[in-house]
Write a protein that holds these residues in place. Structure first.
Motif, PDB file in Angstrom:
ATOM      1  N   THR A 366       5.596  73.198  27.708  1.00 34.21           N
ATOM      2  CA  THR A 366       5.289  72.266  26.623  1.00 34.21           C
ATOM      3  C   THR A 366       4.948  73.000  25.336  1.00 34.21           C
ATOM      4  O   THR A 366       5.415  72.634  24.243  1.00 34.21           O
ATOM      5  CB  THR A 366       4.119  71.358  27.046  1.00 34.21           C
ATOM      6  N   GLU A 367       4.153  74.058  25.442  1.00 40.60           N
ATOM      7  CA  GLU A 367       3.674  74.758  24.253  1.00 40.60           C
ATOM      8  C   GLU A 367       4.816  75.437  23.502  1.00 40.60           C
ATOM      9  O   GLU A 367       4.819  75.493  22.263  1.00 40.60           O
ATOM     10  CB  GLU A 367       2.602  75.775  24.653  1.00 40.60           C
ATOM     11  N   VAL A 368       5.804  75.977  24.240  1.00 37.94           N
ATOM     12  CA  VAL A 368       6.942  76.626  23.592  1.00 37.94           C
ATOM     13  C   VAL A 368       7.769  75.602  22.824  1.00 37.94           C
ATOM     14  O   VAL A 368       8.222  75.858  21.704  1.00 37.94           O
ATOM     15  CB  VAL A 368       7.807  77.366  24.633  1.00 37.94           C
ATOM     16  N   HIS A 369       7.956  74.431  23.418  1.00 37.31           N
ATOM     17  CA  HIS A 369       8.715  73.391  22.734  1.00 37.31           C
ATOM     18  C   HIS A 369       7.981  72.913  21.479  1.00 37.31           C
ATOM     19  O   HIS A 369       8.599  72.689  20.431  1.00 37.31           O
ATOM     20  CB  HIS A 369       8.978  72.212  23.673  1.00 37.31           C
ATOM     21  N   LYS A 370       6.672  72.769  21.567  1.00 31.16           N
ATOM     22  CA  LYS A 370       5.908  72.359  20.390  1.00 31.16           C
ATOM     23  C   LYS A 370       5.993  73.420  19.297  1.00 31.16           C
ATOM     24  O   LYS A 370       6.122  73.100  18.103  1.00 31.16           O
ATOM     25  CB  LYS A 370       4.449  72.103  20.768  1.00 31.16           C
ATOM     26  N   TRP A 371       5.919  74.689  19.683  1.00 31.52           N
ATOM     27  CA  TRP A 371       6.028  75.789  18.726  1.00 31.52           C
ATOM     28  C   TRP A 371       7.392  75.774  18.050  1.00 31.52           C
ATOM     29  O   TRP A 371       7.512  75.947  16.837  1.00 31.52           O
ATOM     30  CB  TRP A 371       5.781  77.102  19.457  1.00 31.52           C
ATOM     31  N   SER A 372       8.439  75.543  18.849  1.00 36.24           N
ATOM     32  CA  SER A 372       9.789  75.467  18.295  1.00 36.24           C
ATOM     33  C   SER A 372       9.911  74.304  17.308  1.00 36.24           C
ATOM     34  O   SER A 372      10.521  74.441  16.231  1.00 36.24           O
ATOM     35  CB  SER A 372      10.805  75.305  19.434  1.00 36.24           C
ATOM     36  N   LEU A 373       9.341  73.170  17.671  1.00 37.49           N
ATOM     37  CA  LEU A 373       9.378  72.014  16.772  1.00 37.49           C
ATOM     38  C   LEU A 373       8.586  72.278  15.491  1.00 37.49           C
ATOM     39  O   LEU A 373       8.994  71.868  14.403  1.00 37.49           O
ATOM     40  CB  LEU A 373       8.842  70.779  17.488  1.00 37.49           C
ATOM     41  N   ALA A 374       7.467  72.993  15.611  1.00 33.71           N
ATOM     42  CA  ALA A 374       6.673  73.321  14.427  1.00 33.71           C
ATOM     43  C   ALA A 374       7.458  74.222  13.477  1.00 33.71           C
ATOM     44  O   ALA A 374       7.394  74.062  12.245  1.00 33.71           O
ATOM     45  CB  ALA A 374       5.367  73.990  14.836  1.00 33.71           C
ATOM     46  N   LYS A 375       8.229  75.161  14.038  1.00 35.43           N
ATOM     47  CA  LYS A 375       9.070  76.010  13.197  1.00 35.43           C
ATOM     48  C   LYS A 375      10.122  75.182  12.472  1.00 35.43           C
ATOM     49  O   LYS A 375      10.430  75.429  11.301  1.00 35.43           O
ATOM     50  CB  LYS A 375       9.739  77.098  14.040  1.00 35.43           C
TER      51      LYS A 375
END
Length: 385
Positions: A366-375
């Motif tokens: 989940t955290e990697v996907h959120k980080w990707s979306l934040a980028k």
């Protein structure tokens, strides 16, 4: 939804509920997934029932993603369902990739046996963290490949390779001078050794998840998918659809878990009335209905994006986060509603809880996907400012 998808899904659901579900307590279901003999037996029954590989029509046409959603939700009503009807990971994603990018000869050798349910496959990308290799960041890939005449020679280590033990088809990612590249390989091969099969929280996938050593694997040049350096581009073809089909299957499993928990709450009496009449229990089941519908809508929305021809990277990240977190809440509530019974193997609720907990990590935490979306948010802001 198309009439053909609804008809296929209805046949798959009937098969999974009536034929597959009774196998859920079969002793051949082990810690590293159902045994090869059980897989073969279930697939023979699916073949006879006309529901094997239901996402691929006679002639090779693949259902649209929105259609796949209803079919895979039906298959997922049992943890054994996707394996039985041949829509389980990683095979389903590998079939989709090969159907899109493989040559005719590669399809004949490697795809056709998968579609017929006669072979299983593995996707070799993730690497051991101890080696500093690729995990959620594939750019860290350390497995290498080099030309040697009309062959490529591959060496490295891989980890969490689902289904490698017992697979006949492999797709191996390795780094060439031109960049990441992708190869089709016949399995087993003496140059690909299984160091160990990991003991993990989940237990639905045949072969489990293995740590692999690749030592001087020689692959003919005509078994490369695409061209040298195309690996990441080809992986994107597989990435969003395979991520979404995970959501579809586990939505089916959580639908069934909620059915079981609901039945339990309506039959079990405590403190003078059925459990469902106690607000604490009834509200949990109500929240499950809300999460189930939201997960379904999120899947259908992302499927529509893919059907529109988009790669759907950001959309599938949003769907994966929303659906996996919702399914975790559902599975947890089902266990809680059922109390002591919920933590036993007397029903599939306990297994669904374990499987969905793993799913929050698999195909990207989940955290990697959120980080990707934040980028992406930052990129979009810069582009618009």
């Amino acid at each position: 939804m198309s009439a053909r998808a609804n008809a296929i899904a209805a046949r798959v659901e009937a098969f999974v509920r009536e034929t597959v579900a009774p196998y859920e307590r079969d002793p051949r279901c082990g810690a590293h997934g159902p045994a090869a003999g059980l897989v073969a037996e279930l697939r023979d029954k699916a073949r006879a029932a006309g529901v094997l590989s239901p996402h691929i029509l006679p002639g090779g046409e693949h259902l649209h993603h929105a259609e796949v959603a209803v079919v895979l939700r039906a298959a997922g009503l049992s943890p054994l369902g996707p394996v039985a009807v041949n829509v389980a990971a990683p095979d389903e994603g590998n079939m989709y990739l090969l159907g899109r990018v493989a040559s005719d000869e590669q399809k004949r050798r490697f795809l056709d046996p998968l579609v017929r349910g006669e072979a299983r496959s593995a996707f070799f990308m993730t690497e051991p963290a101890a080696d500093g290799g690729a995990g959620s960041d594939p750019s860290m890939m350390r497995t290498t490949c080099a030309r040697d005449g009309n062959h490529w020679v591959i060496s490295g280590r891989k980890a969490f390779i689902t289904g490698a033990d017992g697979a006949q088809v492999g797709i191996v990612m390795a780094k060439a001078e031109e960049g990441a590249s992708m190869f089709l390989v016949d399995l087993p091969d003496p140059a690909i050794g299984i160091e160990r099969v990991l003991d993990t929280i989940d237990s639905s996938m045949p072969g489990g998840h293995a740590v692999i050593a690749i030592d001087g694997l020689r692959v003919p040049a005509d078994q490369m998918l695409g061209n040298p350096g195309d690996g990441f581009k080809l992986a994107q073809v597989r990435l969003a659809p395979a991520r979404l089909t995970h959501c579809m299957r586990w939505l089916g499993a959580c639908t069934r878990a909620n059915e079981i928990a609901t039945d339990y709450a309506c039959r079990r009496h405590a403190f003078g009335k059925p459990l469902v009449d106690h607000e604490g229990v009834g509200f949990m089941l109500a929240e499950n209905l809300i999460d189930l519908k939201q997960a379904e809508l999120m899947i259908d929305w992302c499927a529509s994006v893919l059907d529109g021809g988009e790669l759907g990277g950001a959309e599938s990240s949003m769907a994966k986060v929303a659906v996996s977190e919702a399914l975790m809440r559902i599975a947890d509530r089902c266990v809680q509603v059922m109390g002591g019974t919920g933590v036993t193997g007397d029903t599939i609720v306990e297994q669904v809880f374990r499987e969905v907990r793993a799913f929050r990590i698999y195909d990207g935490p989940t955290e990697v996907h959120k980080w990707s979306l934040a980028k992406k948010i930052k990129r979009d802001w810069k582009a618009g400012s």
